[in-house]
Design an enzyme around this catalytic site. Structure first.
Site, PDB file in Angstrom:
ATOM      1  N   GLU A   1     -10.992  20.278  -2.333  1.00  0.00           N
ATOM      2  CA  GLU A   1     -12.103  19.964  -1.317  1.00  0.00           C
ATOM      3  C   GLU A   1     -12.441  18.473  -1.214  1.00  0.00           C
ATOM      4  OE1 GLU A   1     -15.149  22.186  -3.316  1.00  0.00           O
ATOM      5  OE2 GLU A   1     -13.889  23.908  -3.394  1.00  0.00           O
TER       6      GLU A   1
ATOM      7  N   CYS B   1     -17.153  12.610  -0.221  1.00  0.00           N
ATOM      8  CA  CYS B   1     -16.876  12.968  -1.658  1.00  0.00           C
ATOM      9  C   CYS B   1     -15.360  13.635  -1.706  1.00  0.00           C
ATOM     10  CB  CYS B   1     -17.932  13.903  -2.125  1.00  0.00           C
ATOM     11  SG  CYS B   1     -17.545  14.315  -4.047  1.00  0.00           S
TER      12      CYS B   1
ATOM     13  N   CYS C   1     -19.535  23.626 -14.235  1.00  0.00           N
ATOM     14  CA  CYS C   1     -18.732  23.040 -12.919  1.00  0.00           C
ATOM     15  C   CYS C   1     -17.884  24.220 -12.417  1.00  0.00           C
ATOM     16  CB  CYS C   1     -18.092  21.657 -13.345  1.00  0.00           C
ATOM     17  SG  CYS C   1     -17.119  21.147 -12.004  1.00  0.00           S
TER      18      CYS C   1
ATOM     19  N   CYS D   1     -19.012  20.985  -6.190  1.00  0.00           N
ATOM     20  CA  CYS D   1     -17.523  20.940  -6.249  1.00  0.00           C
ATOM     21  C   CYS D   1     -16.782  22.249  -6.683  1.00  0.00           C
ATOM     22  CB  CYS D   1     -17.297  19.857  -7.370  1.00  0.00           C
ATOM     23  SG  CYS D   1     -17.939  18.367  -6.998  1.00  0.00           S
TER      24      CYS D   1
END
Length: 345
Positions: free
Chosen positions: A93, A106, A120, A334
């Protein structure tokens, strides 16, 4: 013969390859510019090279490319999330955010992550492999092509731990900032680590002018070890010692990321302990309301509590900001989009 990844090579390494091939050094610079300024996808497009040389390159090397598999655009703030498909079918991603100063991207540095941080989503499916320098570059190049403009800031804070992929990340940074490439100053690059002390010390020796962000997320070892397994290898004393040494060697202030988790690390006593830990470092703390991920069970506190935590740090002499949240309607945290894609595949 298995072909090699030409786009991952620095200009110096391409030059060495050309010397071995019996080619003049200036040809290496020509090829490097085709790869990183014009961003061609085939050797046939390198029209100022002799035809036999193009054929020779095509036999020995490949030019990496990636494609956008999914593209989500936030209806709230225009943030764009990309799910990129790599040559081998794996996905990573990137998130493009628009600010007054320009577009920030990012990017991911690994397929999956082995750090195991509980808050995460990137780590839930485990680590698959490292990204090459060319794959990280292509995250930027592909986003620029989609934007039809320049990415002005790059953040290595997507899927993966950058310092766990040290050599490829260093090659990526060298090529990204090359004058013969897109020439993005490393002052416009941020690298985030969960706290690999050996990697921080190795990075300090490079004396790069990037911004180092350290994911701290706790004021003490007891709390940090519950959510971040890396703390069992490098405790907070070791980590903060490395951070102080990094600042002394580079002169670059470190930013500390602190995800506020309701009932875990967000009490006034935690703010006081955190301020004590960071005293005298000139540190900046970036407070992050934790992203809700179903598998973790973590939840975020109320906005008033987050603002109170920030205010207390400021009173205790620690500069602190609350991260602006972007792309909340498009799974911009994320690992969320890659995980959804894997589960539905």
């Amino acid at each position: 013969m298995e072909k090699s990844d030409l786009k991952s090579l620095t200009e110096q390494r391409i030059e060495a390859e050309f010397v071995r091939m019996g080619q003049p050094k200036f040809r290496a610079r020509q090829v490097y510019r085709w790869l990183h300024q014009k961003q061609v996808s085939t050797f046939a497009e390198m029209t100022d090279l002799p035809t036999p040389l193009r054929g020779q390159l095509d036999e020995k090397f490949y030019i990496n490319t990636i494609r956008i598999k999914k593209r989500l655009v936030s209806s709230i703030d225009g943030t764009v999330k990309y799910l990129y498909e790599l040559r081998d079918g794996n996905c990573v991603e990137a998130v493009r955010m628009q600010y007054k100063h320009g577009a920030s991207l990012c990017i991911s540095t690994q397929v999956g992550c082995r750090m195991g941080c509980r808050f995460c989503a990137s780590t839930l499916a485990g680590w698959v492999r490292n990204l090459t320098a060319s794959e990280m570059l292509d995250e930027v190049y592909t986003a620029q092509q989609d934007l039809r403009g320049r990415i002005s800031n790059v953040v290595l804070m997507g899927i993966g731990e950058p310092l766990d992929n040290f050599d490829n990340v260093m090659a990526f940074l060298e090529i990204l900032s090359s004058r013969e490439g897109i020439n993005l100053s490393l002052r416009h690059v941020s690298l985030s680590t969960c706290g690999l002390v050996d990697g921080i010390r190795a990075l300090a020796e490079k004396k790069l002018q990037l911004t180092l962000s350290v994911s701290l997320h706790a004021p003490n070892d007891s709390i940090r070890s519950q959510s971040m397994p890396v703390n069992q290898r490098y405790n907070m004393d070791d980590l903060l010692d490395a951070c102080r040494d990094y600042f002394e060697q580079t002169g670059r202030r470190i930013s500390f990321e602190y995800a506020l988790i309701a009932g875990v690390n967000d009490a006034p006593a935690h703010a006081e302990e955190l301020a004590s830990r960071l005293s005298g470092m000139g540190a900046h703390v970036n407070l992050i309301p934790v992203n809700p991920v179903a598998e973790t069970g973590y939840r975020r506190g109320k906005r008033a509590g987050i603002e109170a935590f920030q205010a207390q740090l400021e009173r205790l002499g620690v500069n602190a900001t609350i991260r602006r949240e972007l792309g909340t309607d498009i799974a911009a945290a994320c690992g969320q989009l890659r995980r959804q894609d894997t589960e539905t595949a």
